[in-house]
Design an enzyme around this catalytic site. Structure first.
Site, PDB file in Angstrom:
ATOM      1  N   SER A  12      47.263   9.617  17.294  1.00 14.08           N
ATOM      2  CA  SER A  12      46.505   9.893  16.068  1.00 14.08           C
ATOM      3  C   SER A  12      45.449  10.940  16.359  1.00 14.08           C
ATOM      4  O   SER A  12      44.581  10.731  17.225  1.00 14.08           O
ATOM      5  CB  SER A  12      45.828   8.621  15.571  1.00 14.08           C
ATOM      6  OG  SER A  12      44.794   8.983  14.665  1.00 14.08           O
ATOM      7  N   HIS A  37      50.485  11.833  14.461  1.00 17.33           N
ATOM      8  CA  HIS A  37      50.019  10.995  13.359  1.00 17.33           C
ATOM      9  C   HIS A  37      48.712  11.566  12.801  1.00 17.33           C
ATOM     10  O   HIS A  37      47.754  11.798  13.531  1.00 17.33           O
ATOM     11  CB  HIS A  37      49.803   9.571  13.885  1.00 17.33           C
ATOM     12  CG  HIS A  37      49.432   8.565  12.855  1.00 17.33           C
ATOM     13  ND1 HIS A  37      50.355   7.924  12.049  1.00 17.33           N
ATOM     14  CD2 HIS A  37      48.221   8.062  12.498  1.00 17.33           C
ATOM     15  CE1 HIS A  37      49.736   7.068  11.250  1.00 17.33           C
ATOM     16  NE2 HIS A  37      48.437   7.131  11.495  1.00 17.33           N
ATOM     17  N   ASP A  39      45.712  11.159  10.072  1.00 15.51           N
ATOM     18  CA  ASP A  39      45.029  10.167   9.238  1.00 15.51           C
ATOM     19  C   ASP A  39      44.182  10.828   8.158  1.00 15.51           C
ATOM     20  O   ASP A  39      43.168  11.463   8.450  1.00 15.51           O
ATOM     21  CB  ASP A  39      44.134   9.282  10.122  1.00 15.51           C
ATOM     22  CG  ASP A  39      44.956   8.276  10.921  1.00 15.51           C
ATOM     23  OD1 ASP A  39      45.788   7.583  10.319  1.00 15.51           O
ATOM     24  OD2 ASP A  39      44.761   8.203  12.150  1.00 15.51           O
ATOM     25  N   MET A  41      41.753  10.298   5.039  1.00 13.75           N
ATOM     26  CA  MET A  41      40.872   9.256   4.493  1.00 13.75           C
ATOM     27  C   MET A  41      39.965   9.846   3.423  1.00 13.75           C
ATOM     28  O   MET A  41      39.524  10.990   3.526  1.00 13.75           O
ATOM     29  CB  MET A  41      40.005   8.673   5.602  1.00 13.75           C
ATOM     30  CG  MET A  41      40.796   8.118   6.777  1.00 13.75           C
ATOM     31  SD  MET A  41      39.707   7.295   7.929  1.00 13.75           S
ATOM     32  CE  MET A  41      40.861   6.858   9.237  1.00 13.75           C
ATOM     33  N   HIS A  70      49.493   9.785   7.246  1.00  8.97           N
ATOM     34  CA  HIS A  70      49.091   8.441   6.800  1.00  8.97           C
ATOM     35  C   HIS A  70      47.987   8.612   5.763  1.00  8.97           C
ATOM     36  O   HIS A  70      46.853   8.951   6.106  1.00  8.97           O
ATOM     37  CB  HIS A  70      48.590   7.657   8.033  1.00  8.97           C
ATOM     38  CG  HIS A  70      48.113   6.280   7.747  1.00  8.97           C
ATOM     39  ND1 HIS A  70      47.425   5.519   8.667  1.00  8.97           N
ATOM     40  CD2 HIS A  70      48.220   5.501   6.634  1.00  8.97           C
ATOM     41  CE1 HIS A  70      47.129   4.338   8.153  1.00  8.97           C
ATOM     42  NE2 HIS A  70      47.585   4.312   6.914  1.00  8.97           N
ATOM     43  N   MET A  72      45.328   7.325   3.508  1.00  2.00           N
ATOM     44  CA  MET A  72      44.434   6.210   3.174  1.00  2.00           C
ATOM     45  C   MET A  72      43.575   6.686   2.022  1.00  2.00           C
ATOM     46  O   MET A  72      42.360   6.905   2.170  1.00  2.00           O
ATOM     47  CB  MET A  72      43.616   5.821   4.417  1.00  2.00           C
ATOM     48  CG  MET A  72      44.471   5.101   5.457  1.00  2.00           C
ATOM     49  SD  MET A  72      43.728   5.062   7.098  1.00  2.00           S
ATOM     50  CE  MET A  72      44.342   6.630   7.721  1.00  2.00           C
ATOM     51  N   MET A 141      49.347  -2.253   9.623  1.00  2.00           N
ATOM     52  CA  MET A 141      47.998  -1.984  10.134  1.00  2.00           C
ATOM     53  C   MET A 141      47.544  -3.183  10.959  1.00  2.00           C
ATOM     54  O   MET A 141      47.503  -4.307  10.454  1.00  2.00           O
ATOM     55  CB  MET A 141      47.015  -1.756   8.982  1.00  2.00           C
ATOM     56  CG  MET A 141      47.257  -0.524   8.135  1.00  2.00           C
ATOM     57  SD  MET A 141      47.278   1.042   9.043  1.00  2.00           S
ATOM     58  CE  MET A 141      45.683   1.032   9.865  1.00  2.00           C
ATOM     59  N   ASP A 177      49.815   0.533  13.710  1.00  4.06           N
ATOM     60  CA  ASP A 177      48.654   1.430  13.686  1.00  4.06           C
ATOM     61  C   ASP A 177      47.370   0.633  13.846  1.00  4.06           C
ATOM     62  O   ASP A 177      46.989  -0.134  12.960  1.00  4.06           O
ATOM     63  CB  ASP A 177      48.658   2.207  12.358  1.00  4.06           C
ATOM     64  CG  ASP A 177      47.660   3.361  12.364  1.00  4.06           C
ATOM     65  OD1 ASP A 177      46.960   3.549  13.375  1.00  4.06           O
ATOM     66  OD2 ASP A 177      47.600   4.065  11.338  1.00  4.06           O
TER      67      ASP A 177
HETATM   68  C1  DX5 Z   1      42.853   3.746  11.439  1.00  5.49           C
HETATM   69  C2  DX5 Z   1      43.865   4.852  11.629  1.00  5.49           C
HETATM   70  C3  DX5 Z   1      44.481   4.866  12.967  1.00  5.49           C
HETATM   71  C4  DX5 Z   1      43.523   5.045  14.095  1.00  5.49           C
HETATM   72  C5  DX5 Z   1      44.065   4.364  15.304  1.00  5.49           C
HETATM   73  O1  DX5 Z   1      42.512   3.640  10.117  1.00  5.49           O
HETATM   74  O2  DX5 Z   1      44.904   4.742  10.669  1.00  5.49           O
HETATM   75  O3  DX5 Z   1      45.551   5.789  13.041  1.00  5.49           O
HETATM   76  O4  DX5 Z   1      43.212   6.353  14.377  1.00  5.49           O
HETATM   77  O5  DX5 Z   1      43.097   4.450  16.305  1.00  5.49           O
HETATM   78  P1  DX5 Z   1      43.077   3.494  17.554  1.00  5.49           P
HETATM   79  O6  DX5 Z   1      44.353   3.680  18.294  1.00  5.49           O
HETATM   80  O7  DX5 Z   1      41.886   3.995  18.319  1.00  5.49           O
HETATM   81  O8  DX5 Z   1      42.913   2.085  17.057  1.00  5.49           O
HETATM   82 ZN    ZN Z   2      46.835   5.898  10.838  1.00  7.29          ZN
END
Ligand code: DX5
Ligand code: ZN
Length: 230
Positions: A12, A37, A39, A41, A70, A72, A141, A177
């Protein structure tokens, strides 16, 4: 993208240097990343804010493997097209992001991209049952989404096993994840997962200037995960 349940490591970039995504991605891929990956947000669906489609489009040329986006964000539907145009290969939306996840998955499939369905730790798998035909990947998750570096929630392991049984022979990936480490990777793989997202566990001790630890960390995760479960 041919379907296979072989274990894949998807670092990620939430844990990367945000001022240097291109170089970070090249470093990750040269060190053995299977997917990248990404993320997204929105400070509404989750209490954190990262970036949007313009950034995804900018980093796309640096990704040679698979761009796993991903989302969010909520509402999500109006943005599906933008992430498809940005070049995502997999677009994952949250089941909890709105009232009409079925329509959201239809829209993702409509763009020709792989459709991912993410479920929060508090969401059961019953709600997934009628979405399987529209889904290429289910992202379980194992932390509450929003931040890297959180502790793995072990109650999710039972859920992963039940989900694996529900999926049966369907060509649907189970992606994990949150909190994936050498300690937790074997547990989720034994339960039926095949894609491991990892931020902190991959980036620990490395950097663009010193990328070798990325490779060592991914190799350690792969070793810990062991062979895929049938
Ligand atoms: C959290 C993200 C993850 C996150 C995982 O909301 O979707 O992808 O970056 O990070 P680690 O591996 O540090 O838990
Ligand atoms: Zn993620």
């Amino acid at each position: 993208m041919t379907f296979s349940r072989q274990i894949k490591i998807a670092p990620s970039i939430l844990s990367a240097d945000f001022a240097n995504f291109g170089a970070e991605i090249r470093a990750l891929e040269s060190q053995g990343a299977d997917w990248v990956h990404v993320d997204v947000m929105d400070n509404h669906f989750v209490p954190n804010l990262t970036f949007g489609p313009a950034m995804c489009k900018a980093i796309r040329p640096h990704i040679k493997t698979v761009m796993d986006v991903h989302l969010m964000i909520s509402p999500v539907d109006a943005f599906i097209e933008a992430y498809a145009e940005a070049g995502a290969d997999v677009i994952t939306a949250h089941l909890e992001a709105g009232a009409h996840i079925h329509r959201t998955l239809q829209s993702i499939r409509g763009t020709g991209k792989k459709a991912g369905l993410a479920i929060n730790p508090g969401t059961g798998i019953d709600a997934v049952a009628h979405l399987l035909d529209l889904t290429d990947l289910i992202c379980v998750m194992t932390v509450n989404p929003g931040f890297g570096g959180q502790k793995f929630i072990s109650s999710q392991i039972e859920k992963i096993g039940a989900l694996r049984a529900m999926i049966g022979d369907r060509p649907i990936h189970i992606e994990i994840d949150g909190g994936v480490t050498v300690q937790t990777a074997p547990l989720v793989v034994a339960a039926g997962a095949d894609i491991l997202v990892a931020g902190s566990a991959v980036f620990a001790g490395g950097s663009v200037e010193n990328p070798a630890p990325y490779g060592t960390n991914m190799a350690a995760l792969r070793r810990a995960a062991g062979p895929v479960q049938a």
